[in-house]
Enzyme design. Structure first.
Site, short mmCIF file in Angstrom:
data_model
loop_
_atom_site.label_atom_id
_atom_site.label_comp_id
_atom_site.label_asym_id
_atom_site.label_seq_id
_atom_site.Cartn_x
_atom_site.Cartn_y
_atom_site.Cartn_z
N CYS A 1 0.83 -1.20 0.00
CA CYS A 1 0.00 0.00 0.00
C CYS A 1 0.87 1.26 0.00
O CYS A 1 1.44 1.61 -1.02
CB CYS A 1 -0.99 -0.05 1.16
SG CYS A 1 -2.45 0.96 0.85
N HIS B 1 -3.73 -5.05 0.62
CA HIS B 1 -3.13 -5.60 1.85
C HIS B 1 -3.20 -7.13 1.85
O HIS B 1 -4.13 -7.71 2.41
CB HIS B 1 -3.87 -5.05 3.08
CG HIS B 1 -3.60 -3.60 3.29
ND1 HIS B 1 -2.51 -3.15 4.00
CD2 HIS B 1 -4.25 -2.50 2.85
CE1 HIS B 1 -2.51 -1.82 4.01
NE2 HIS B 1 -3.56 -1.41 3.32
N GLU C 1 -1.60 -9.19 3.52
CA GLU C 1 -1.43 -9.78 4.86
C GLU C 1 -2.78 -10.13 5.48
O GLU C 1 -2.85 -11.00 6.35
CB GLU C 1 -0.64 -8.83 5.77
CG GLU C 1 -1.34 -7.54 6.21
CD GLU C 1 -1.20 -6.38 5.25
OE1 GLU C 1 -0.96 -6.63 4.04
OE2 GLU C 1 -1.36 -5.21 5.67
N1 GLN Z 1 -2.08 6.71 2.89
C1 GLN Z 1 -2.16 5.95 1.69
C2 GLN Z 1 -3.51 6.07 1.01
O1 GLN Z 1 -4.48 6.45 1.62
C3 GLN Z 1 -1.84 4.49 1.92
C4 GLN Z 1 -2.85 3.81 2.76
C5 GLN Z 1 -2.36 2.50 3.31
O2 GLN Z 1 -1.17 2.22 3.35
N2 GLN Z 1 -3.26 1.69 3.79
O3 GLN Z 1 -3.62 5.77 -0.15
#
Ligand code: GLN
Length: 543
Positions: free
Chosen positions: A381, A515, A517
């Site tokens: 992410c 994600h 994970e």
């Molecule tokens: N802050 C970033 C976004 O909103 C990444 C979010 C995250 O890592 N879950 O896109």
């Protein structure tokens, strides 16, 4: 519907591992052939944990259907493999919002709206909603008995216990037996008081799960049973362990599942097959080697803030029979030029999800270090976004590349998403809108590029993974980013959103916008974590 309900409460202190207890019980009931669902009732006032700081409340766990939930739901999935849903987590905030919205609509037909019965009815409705053919629904009540906020929940489960009758409801209470050194004894008084507290709201637990750091002598179990009005064999020891994955086997040895099944009149004397858990624990306890992974993030102060990530890395280790040593590093450290030396000798670098500008230059530097030194890099992410910014700045001819998350810019390689497709539905967001529940959340499909590394890792043309983000790599920079060596190996099916990138010139450099994970299980390690640890293993043989 004949679902039986098992309510799990906690007493004496918080952090007793009620979530693991509920999950392990779920897995044991599954091993006896039953279908289970697990739910969490959280007494706090937030509508969901989505807006809470991960350093306060731990990770926000995201479900396929896009709910931002308590991290215990992650344990539920990791122990049972049952995908959790929005309907598996509710908070006081959500209950009250529902009740107040109903009141405003006039649904209460002039009644005075009160905690009992309106709030408790809403809680009971939630507990019984969205169940079909489950044999057991295990409901964990957050917080500790005696908290002011828990009261409506305890009242609701008391009522429900009455309505369902003994055949369909069971109360399990988790407590602590502290060992007092000077007395050389495990003390039962806090447990007695905690059960008394429960009794004062009308709940008599039928099974006690007593956390302790050493075996509980028979005499103490008898005493607890006597004082708490519980059969001695239903006072179960929950001993401290070296890995959470040994808990199902331990509980079984202590007779927990047997007592639950006996209570419901379902015990048939058969031994459940727990080989799945025994294999996992054996692999963890006797690894064939070890790898060192650096996690460069911001919320390193509270390990719970990266709970699923921590577990997924362990799963990657289980898949490769490796112990995974984690080195949690605060990314702000890398804002000093010389600090990257801390990464010298690690076998893999992972930059996890995150929010806000603080510490980002350090993450960018960590990505650069991994790229230049050909160390396996896994960007999740935010970690993908940082790796893309790094490549754009240093190789793509976009020197001021940044994310619009950190303020307006004419080189926002990562930008706010204002429109995207969810199935055939268009989702629209505005700058400055509400923060709660408005990210791109939950499961979205992603098409993998044939011939790419990720295609080989997954062995699939299309995957579905869970998301939680507001910003996205801007596809309009594709040309510059490809020039910088990045391959767009995963795209949303409409081709608009870059979901995965990898590097051609690197042994293992992968960034993912989702994600992974969240979906890894100890008995089914996620392919990306399996592959990342394998790459780290190769790296460890080089250094
Ligand atoms: N802050 C970033 C976004 O909103 C990444 C979010 C995250 O890592 N879950 O896109």
């Amino acid at each position: 519907m004949t679902t039986r309900f098992i309510f799990v409460t906690g007493g004496v202190v918080s952090s007793l591992g009620k979530g693991i207890a509920a999950s392990a019980l779920g897995s044991l009931l599954q091993a006896s052939g039953y279908k289970v669902r697990l739910r969490k009732l959280d007494p706090y006032l937030n509508v969901d944990p989505g807006t809470m700081s991960p350093t306060q409340h731990g990770e926000v766990y995201v479900t396929d259907d896009g709910a931002e939930t308590d991290l215990d739901l992650g344990h539920y999935e990791r122990f049972t493999g049952v995908a959790t849903r929005q309907s598996d987590n509710v908070t006081t905030g959500r209950i009250y919002s529902t009740v107040i919205a109903k009141e405003r609509r006039g649904d209460y037909l002039g009644a005075t709206v009160q905690v009992i019965p309106h709030v408790t009815d809403a809680i009971k409705e939630f507990i019984r909603a969205d169940l079909t053919d489950e044999d057991f629904c295990i409901c964990e009540i957050g917080g500790t008995v005696g908290d002011i906020e828990s009261l409506p929940f305890l009242e609701a489960i008391r009522q429900l216990g009455n309505e369902l009758g003994e055949e369909r409801s069971l109360f399990v209470h988790v407590t602590l037996l502290p060992y007092i050194k000077t007395a050389g004894e495990l003390k039962t008084k806090p447990t007695q008081h905690s059960v008394k507290e429960l009794l004062s709201v009308g709940i008599q637990p039928q099974i006690l799960l007593c956390r302790s750091d050493r075996p509980i002598p028979e005499a103490e179990r008898r005493k607890i049973g006597l004082f708490c009005n519980i059969k001695q064999e239903r006072v179960i020891a929950a001993l401290d362990v070296d890995t959470i994955y040994v808990v199902p086997t331990n509980y079984h040895e202590q007779g927990f599942d047997e007592q639950v099944l006996r209570y419901f009149g379902l015990y048939d004397g058969k031994t459940p097959d727990l080989s799945r858990w025994q294999n996992i624990v054996a692999r963890m306890r006797e690894p064939e080697g070890e790898v060192n992974i650096a996690i460069v993030g911001k919320y390193t102060a509270l390990l719970d803030s990266y709970k699923s990530l921590n577990e997924a890395l362990i799963h990657g280790g289980i898949a490769n029979k490796m112990r995974v040593n984690l080195q949690w590093i605060d990314s702000e450290v890398f804002e000093r030029e010389d600090a990257v030396q801390q990464l010298e000798g690690v076998h893999g670098i992972l930059v996890p999800g995150g929010f806000g500008e603080r510490g980002t230059e350090g993450k960018i530097r960590a990505a650069q270090f991994a790229r230049e030194r050909k160390i396996p890099y896994f960007g999740i992410c935010f970690g993908m976004q940082m790796a893309v910014i790094e490549a754009a700045r240093h190789l793509g001819g976009v020197p001021r590349a940044t994310s619009s998350e950190f303020g307006a810019s004419d080189q926002a390689v990562v930008g706010l998403m204002t429109e995207w497709m969810r199935g055939d539905q268009l989702e629209i967001r505005k700058q400055g809108g509400n923060l709660g529940g408005t990210m791109r959340l939950g499961a979205y499909a992603c098409d993998l590029l044939k011939g790419s590394k990720v295609h080989a890792i997954y062995g699939q043309d299309q995957i579905s993974e869970r998301h939680r983000h507001r910003y996205e790599v801007n596809i309009n920079y594709r040309e510059q980013l490809e020039k910088a060596g990045l391959v767009f190996c995963g795209l949303s099916p409409d081709g608009a959103l870059p979901e995965m990138v990898e590097r051609k010139d690197h042994p293992w450099f992968i960034g993912v916008q989702f994600h992974p994970e969240l979906k890894s299980k100890p008995f089914a390690p996620h392919p990306l974590f399996r592959s990342f640890i394998e790459a780290a293993l190769h790296q460890s043989r080089l250094v």
